[in-house]
Design a protein around this motif. Structure first.
Motif, PDB file in Angstrom:
ATOM      1  N   LEU A 110      63.221  89.371  67.099  1.00  0.00           N
ATOM      2  CA  LEU A 110      62.927  90.504  68.032  1.00  0.00           C
ATOM      3  C   LEU A 110      62.791  91.901  67.278  1.00  0.00           C
ATOM      4  O   LEU A 110      63.435  92.199  66.539  1.00  0.00           O
ATOM      5  CB  LEU A 110      64.190  90.514  68.958  1.00  0.00           C
ATOM      6  CG  LEU A 110      64.210  89.589  70.122  1.00  0.00           C
ATOM      7  CD1 LEU A 110      65.561  89.573  70.838  1.00  0.00           C
ATOM      8  CD2 LEU A 110      63.028  89.482  70.938  1.00  0.00           C
ATOM      9  N   GLY A 111      61.923  92.475  67.718  1.00  0.00           N
ATOM     10  CA  GLY A 111      61.556  93.733  66.896  1.00  0.00           C
ATOM     11  C   GLY A 111      60.841  93.544  65.763  1.00  0.00           C
ATOM     12  O   GLY A 111      60.661  94.742  65.002  1.00  0.00           O
ATOM     13  N   SER A 213      45.044  83.091  72.782  1.00  0.00           N
ATOM     14  CA  SER A 213      45.515  82.931  71.351  1.00  0.00           C
ATOM     15  C   SER A 213      46.915  81.981  71.430  1.00  0.00           C
ATOM     16  O   SER A 213      47.127  81.549  70.546  1.00  0.00           O
ATOM     17  CB  SER A 213      45.803  84.234  70.788  1.00  0.00           C
ATOM     18  OG  SER A 213      46.804  84.745  71.473  1.00  0.00           O
ATOM     19  N   GLY A 214      47.630  82.021  72.656  1.00  0.00           N
ATOM     20  CA  GLY A 214      48.843  81.401  73.074  1.00  0.00           C
ATOM     21  C   GLY A 214      49.908  82.271  72.535  1.00  0.00           C
ATOM     22  O   GLY A 214      51.063  82.045  72.699  1.00  0.00           O
ATOM     23  N   ASP A 215      49.644  83.602  72.015  1.00  0.00           N
ATOM     24  CA  ASP A 215      50.877  84.677  71.653  1.00  0.00           C
ATOM     25  C   ASP A 215      51.164  85.340  72.940  1.00  0.00           C
ATOM     26  O   ASP A 215      50.452  86.385  73.422  1.00  0.00           O
ATOM     27  CB  ASP A 215      50.336  85.325  70.629  1.00  0.00           C
ATOM     28  CG  ASP A 215      51.357  86.397  70.185  1.00  0.00           C
ATOM     29  OD1 ASP A 215      52.541  86.255  70.763  1.00  0.00           O
ATOM     30  OD2 ASP A 215      51.195  87.392  69.371  1.00  0.00           O
ATOM     31  N   ARG A 216      52.083  84.827  73.870  1.00  0.00           N
ATOM     32  CA  ARG A 216      52.369  85.500  75.071  1.00  0.00           C
ATOM     33  C   ARG A 216      53.745  86.244  74.844  1.00  0.00           C
ATOM     34  O   ARG A 216      54.554  86.090  75.679  1.00  0.00           O
ATOM     35  CB  ARG A 216      52.707  84.373  76.287  1.00  0.00           C
ATOM     36  CG  ARG A 216      51.169  83.912  76.351  1.00  0.00           C
ATOM     37  CD  ARG A 216      51.231  82.740  77.720  1.00  0.00           C
ATOM     38  NE  ARG A 216      50.190  82.259  78.182  1.00  0.00           N
ATOM     39  CZ  ARG A 216      49.636  81.161  77.945  1.00  0.00           C
ATOM     40  NH1 ARG A 216      49.825  80.695  76.675  1.00  0.00           N
ATOM     41  NH2 ARG A 216      48.370  81.004  78.377  1.00  0.00           N
ATOM     42  N   ASN A 217      53.901  87.028  73.846  1.00  0.00           N
ATOM     43  CA  ASN A 217      54.701  88.118  73.583  1.00  0.00           C
ATOM     44  C   ASN A 217      55.063  88.843  74.770  1.00  0.00           C
ATOM     45  O   ASN A 217      54.049  89.386  75.369  1.00  0.00           O
ATOM     46  CB  ASN A 217      54.632  88.759  72.270  1.00  0.00           C
ATOM     47  CG  ASN A 217      55.792  89.542  71.987  1.00  0.00           C
ATOM     48  OD1 ASN A 217      56.481  90.353  72.620  1.00  0.00           O
ATOM     49  ND2 ASN A 217      56.298  89.517  70.626  1.00  0.00           N
ATOM     50  N   PRO A 218      56.143  88.983  75.460  1.00  0.00           N
ATOM     51  CA  PRO A 218      56.348  89.900  76.542  1.00  0.00           C
ATOM     52  C   PRO A 218      55.919  91.294  76.507  1.00  0.00           C
ATOM     53  O   PRO A 218      55.571  91.842  77.520  1.00  0.00           O
ATOM     54  CB  PRO A 218      57.961  89.724  76.791  1.00  0.00           C
ATOM     55  CG  PRO A 218      58.489  88.415  76.165  1.00  0.00           C
ATOM     56  CD  PRO A 218      57.451  88.484  74.826  1.00  0.00           C
ATOM     57  N   ILE A 219      56.120  91.947  75.117  1.00  0.00           N
ATOM     58  CA  ILE A 219      55.566  93.187  75.258  1.00  0.00           C
ATOM     59  C   ILE A 219      54.085  93.385  75.501  1.00  0.00           C
ATOM     60  O   ILE A 219      53.575  94.468  75.394  1.00  0.00           O
ATOM     61  CB  ILE A 219      55.833  93.784  73.761  1.00  0.00           C
ATOM     62  CG1 ILE A 219      54.958  92.971  72.887  1.00  0.00           C
ATOM     63  CG2 ILE A 219      57.520  93.670  73.404  1.00  0.00           C
ATOM     64  CD1 ILE A 219      55.372  93.649  71.278  1.00  0.00           C
ATOM     65  N   ALA A 226      57.613  94.477  79.022  1.00  0.00           N
ATOM     66  CA  ALA A 226      57.185  95.470  77.723  1.00  0.00           C
ATOM     67  C   ALA A 226      58.543  96.565  77.730  1.00  0.00           C
ATOM     68  O   ALA A 226      59.044  96.869  76.903  1.00  0.00           O
ATOM     69  CB  ALA A 226      55.949  96.218  77.833  1.00  0.00           C
ATOM     70  N   ARG A 227      58.896  96.855  79.078  1.00  0.00           N
ATOM     71  CA  ARG A 227      60.179  97.725  79.197  1.00  0.00           C
ATOM     72  C   ARG A 227      61.347  97.202  78.803  1.00  0.00           C
ATOM     73  O   ARG A 227      62.334  98.162  78.197  1.00  0.00           O
ATOM     74  CB  ARG A 227      60.282  98.366  80.686  1.00  0.00           C
ATOM     75  CG  ARG A 227      59.101  99.309  81.191  1.00  0.00           C
ATOM     76  CD  ARG A 227      59.424  99.860  82.439  1.00  0.00           C
ATOM     77  NE  ARG A 227      58.085 100.483  83.145  1.00  0.00           N
ATOM     78  CZ  ARG A 227      57.467 100.120  84.215  1.00  0.00           C
ATOM     79  NH1 ARG A 227      58.149  99.217  84.823  1.00  0.00           N
ATOM     80  NH2 ARG A 227      56.393 100.760  84.426  1.00  0.00           N
ATOM     81  N   LEU A 228      61.557  96.043  78.679  1.00  0.00           N
ATOM     82  CA  LEU A 228      62.823  95.445  78.491  1.00  0.00           C
ATOM     83  C   LEU A 228      62.783  95.496  76.921  1.00  0.00           C
ATOM     84  O   LEU A 228      63.916  95.472  76.231  1.00  0.00           O
ATOM     85  CB  LEU A 228      62.822  93.820  78.709  1.00  0.00           C
ATOM     86  CG  LEU A 228      62.642  93.381  80.200  1.00  0.00           C
ATOM     87  CD1 LEU A 228      62.577  91.854  80.361  1.00  0.00           C
ATOM     88  CD2 LEU A 228      63.821  93.949  80.842  1.00  0.00           C
ATOM     89  N   PHE A 229      61.672  95.844  76.409  1.00  0.00           N
ATOM     90  CA  PHE A 229      61.802  95.995  74.703  1.00  0.00           C
ATOM     91  C   PHE A 229      61.477  97.428  74.296  1.00  0.00           C
ATOM     92  O   PHE A 229      61.109  97.809  73.051  1.00  0.00           O
ATOM     93  CB  PHE A 229      60.931  94.890  74.049  1.00  0.00           C
ATOM     94  CG  PHE A 229      60.971  93.394  74.488  1.00  0.00           C
ATOM     95  CD1 PHE A 229      62.132  92.699  73.370  1.00  0.00           C
ATOM     96  CD2 PHE A 229      60.720  93.059  75.524  1.00  0.00           C
ATOM     97  CE1 PHE A 229      62.116  91.425  73.782  1.00  0.00           C
ATOM     98  CE2 PHE A 229      60.998  91.585  75.730  1.00  0.00           C
ATOM     99  CZ  PHE A 229      61.931  90.778  75.055  1.00  0.00           C
ATOM    100  N   GLY A 230      61.616  98.323  75.128  1.00  0.00           N
ATOM    101  CA  GLY A 230      61.332  99.784  74.725  1.00  0.00           C
ATOM    102  C   GLY A 230      60.148 100.304  75.114  1.00  0.00           C
ATOM    103  O   GLY A 230      59.883 101.400  74.718  1.00  0.00           O
TER     104      GLY A 230
END
Length: 302
Positions: A110-111, A213-219, A226-230
């Protein structure tokens, strides 16, 4: 004057102790979840130990439908029997995530920020070919903002190394090293490259790239996640930005690529693509804020 080709990333002997051969591509969603759960337990520092395992995936064949979706979202031509220069990163990303989400990887997932990528493609790579992937963590280094990990991915056709990349990932933490006051304005003051195109990016670019790509990072998926991670809005994947630039710029069959990710690209938004010789960049709509800078040249470098 022709600009010098980018310096190829070095390829020292990897500091690994064991090799683990995989029988299939790891699923990304469980790895992301595991990495998120373990992140609060990590205490990053540059002298920490790191996993010494090489992950090897033999006999890999490319899903042509998924490749076509990737080509469309990134702007590459479709239908040719060839892998885009950035596509092997997509193939190797699940292996890298398996290493970086593990308990023995010292940086919190995370981050973690993808700060740069260097690519060497030694020859054109047919989409119909069969490949072997190898991924390992090369090491940790101190950074003025924290600790950076270097992750290497190699692609072989038979015994021949045809493609390799070296990505750096930054975990921010206090270092005790004072920041240089001029560092924040260094990129801002750099003379922009000549503008070649202006791109209006839709809000679903992150979702479309994530599906391909398979990269479904929430941001990257939606403003709410995205707001959950700033982040006030979803941001584009860094690897989408470099792929989109290279699709516009073009690359030789044997190429060296270097790109640095400087600031997130908010979605929706407008960016300007600039290029001159072998250099390329993305900047904010007004041409001021640098998001990405890079260069591409022939391999071997001349």
């Amino acid at each position: 004057m022709t600009p010098a080709a980018p310096t190829p990333p070095t390829s020292p002997t990897p500091p690994t102790n064991t090799t683990h051969t995989l029988t299939g591509v790891p699923a990304l969603a469980p790895l992301l979840a595991r990495g998120a759960l373990l992140s609060p337990l990590k205490r990053p520092r540059p002298d920490a130990d790191f996993p010494r395992t090489r992950l090897v995936l033999p006999g890999l064949r490319v899903d042509l439908a998924r490749l076509a979706a990737y080509e469309r979202v990134c702007g590459f031509p479709t239908g040719a029997d060839a892998l885009a220069v950035t596509y092997p990163h997509v193939l190797g990303f699940p292996l890298a995530m398996r290493l970086m989400s593990g308990r023995d990887f010292p940086l919190p997932l995370l981050g973690l920020v993808h700060t740069s990528i260097g690519i060497i493609r030694r020859a054109a790579m047919p989409a119909s070919g069969e490949y072997e992937l190898t991924t390992y963590v090369e090491g940790l280094v101190p950074h003025r903002r924290g600790t950076e990990a270097s992750v290497v991915t190699e692609v072989r056709a038979g015994r021949d190394l045809v493609w390799e990349s070296r990505s750096t990932y930054l975990a921010r933490h206090r270092t005790g090293v004072p920041a240089h006051p001029e560092a924040s304005g260094q990129d801002q003051d750099r003379q922009p490259l000549p503008t070649r195109a202006e791109w209006h990016l839709a809000g679903d670019v992150g979702r479309r790239y994530g599906a391909a790509s398979g990269d479904r990072n929430p941001i990257h998926q939606h403003p709410l996640t995205a707001r959950l991670f700033g982040f006030p809005r979803a941001i584009a994947h860094g690897m989408w930005t470099v792929a989109r630039c290279l699709a516009e710029h073009g690359t030789p069959d044997a190429a060296v690529v270097r790109a640095e990710f400087r600031a997130p690209v908010p979605l929706p938004g407008t960016v300007t693509y600039g290029a001159q010789g072998g250099r390329f960049e993305l900047r904010g709509g007004a041409g001021r804020r640098p998001h990405l800078s890079g260069e591409v040249g022939p391999y071997p470098a001349t």
